[in-house]
Scaffold this motif. Sequence first.
Motif: not given
Length: 188
Positions: A85-112
């Motif tokens: 998951l963490m290696q999908q992003y090439g820089n800090a801004r890219s990762l931070l831009d995707h916290i809400e749309r990707h990372i937290h969405e995955e969290v909500r999918t795994i843990y409704p």
Amino acid sequence: MKGLIFVELMAFIELKLGIEGQEEVIMQASLPNDAAFTNVGNYPGSYAAALVAATAAHTGIPAHALCQAFGRFLYTRFEEKFPELMQQYGNARSLLDHIERHIHEEVRTIYPDARPPSVTTREEGADYYVTYRSHRPFAHIAFGLIEQCIASYDEDSMIAWCKGSTPSNATFVIRRHPETGGRVMRIT
């Protein structure tokens, strides 16, 4: 809060204080579950606050500083536990831009039942803003997470709290800083 965060908080406390110090913190925190946490459990945020307060009392380190250090520690643990998951992003801004749309969405999918904080980003000229909003007062942990994210990508940036931020609703500004030689500069 998800048990994974508590498991890592206990690992952080043990790393900082050793087993005996950790046991003293657990006793002082007086949690109903005696700090027995599992990765998949759900626990009140007040348990984390009690552990941080007990650790602060034990060490004399301010709670906000412990939370920031825990955030940095937690980021490195996420890198170890979720490298794909963490290696999908090439820089800090890219990762931070995707916290809400990707990372937290995955969290909500795994843990409704999960209620992760809201993390939004925006650019204004050379400045990059990250806003944290939560029903929990853990913006200092978010600050540490972001701080370590910047350091992990070895970016020439500094992070600062924006005026008016609170532990539950904070905005941070990240600015490029070419004189730092790749180090993160902390401005608090």
